[in-house]
Design a protein around this motif. Structure first.
Motif, mmCIF file in Angstrom:
data_model
loop_
_atom_site.group_PDB
_atom_site.id
_atom_site.type_symbol
_atom_site.label_atom_id
_atom_site.label_comp_id
_atom_site.label_asym_id
_atom_site.label_seq_id
_atom_site.Cartn_x
_atom_site.Cartn_y
_atom_site.Cartn_z
ATOM 1 N N CYS A 98 -1.073 4.991 4.626
ATOM 2 C CA CYS A 98 0.137 5.195 3.833
ATOM 3 C C CYS A 98 0.049 6.469 3.002
ATOM 4 C CB CYS A 98 0.389 3.990 2.932
ATOM 5 S SG CYS A 98 0.830 2.501 3.854
ATOM 6 N N SER A 112 -5.333 0.588 5.159
ATOM 7 C CA SER A 112 -3.869 0.661 5.104
ATOM 8 C C SER A 112 -3.430 1.673 4.051
ATOM 9 C CB SER A 112 -3.275 -0.704 4.771
ATOM 10 O OG SER A 112 -3.518 -1.614 5.797
ATOM 11 N N GLU A 149 0.825 -1.201 0.000
ATOM 12 C CA GLU A 149 0.000 0.000 0.000
ATOM 13 C C GLU A 149 0.865 1.260 0.000
ATOM 14 O OE1 GLU A 149 -0.828 -2.737 1.651
ATOM 15 O OE2 GLU A 149 -2.938 -3.110 1.231
ATOM 16 N N MET A 150 2.045 1.216 0.634
ATOM 17 C CA MET A 150 2.925 2.383 0.635
ATOM 18 C C MET A 150 3.434 2.673 -0.763
ATOM 19 S SD MET A 150 4.197 4.986 2.040
ATOM 20 C CE MET A 150 4.244 4.945 3.814
#
Length: 130
Positions: free
Chosen positions: A52, A48, A3-4
């Motif tokens: 992020c 998430s 997700e980042m």
């Protein structure tokens, strides 16, 4: 956590679009919000991704921008009999009509920028819609 990397890619794309529209000598607009279409089969956890995204926006043109997500349900089509159905999670890829395997996933794998709302109302930056 992928997700980042997704959040960083979204921030990069939106910043690139803002700078392209502003031109070399102009101050690019910031973003108030970014809307992503996220398919349920894309393997992305929206909470998430929001976390992020907030981190990825720090010290960028998107600092303080809200991430909105539009859920896209999974869907499949059976080529032999033409049936369409919702795949659900975990995905059911067997045709409910004839029992065959899904020939095509028709929805649910999306992960795309649907809209950007800019901080300046008069901004001529594109909305980045499909």
């Amino acid at each position: 956590m992928h997700e980042m990397s997704i959040a960083l890619a979204v921030v990069g794309q939106v910043e690139t679009a803002a700078r392209a529209v502003a031109g070399e000598d102009a101050d690019p607009p910031g973003a108030r919000s970014v809307t992503l279409r996220v398919g349920e089969l894309a393997g992305v956890v929206p909470d998430s991704l929001r976390f992020c995204f907030e981190l990825a926006c720090a010290d960028t043109l998107l600092a303080g921008a809200e991430l909105r997500t539009e859920h896209v349900p999974g869907a499949a089509r059976c080529e032999p009999c033409g049936a369409d159905w919702a795949t659900g999670l975990p995905p059911d890829l067997c045709c409910p009509r004839c029992g065959g395997g899904a020939s095509e996933l028709t929805a649910g794998r999306e992960l795309e920028i649907a809209e950007v709302r800019w901080s300046r109302p008069a901004c001529t930056a594109p909305s980045m819609e499909d």
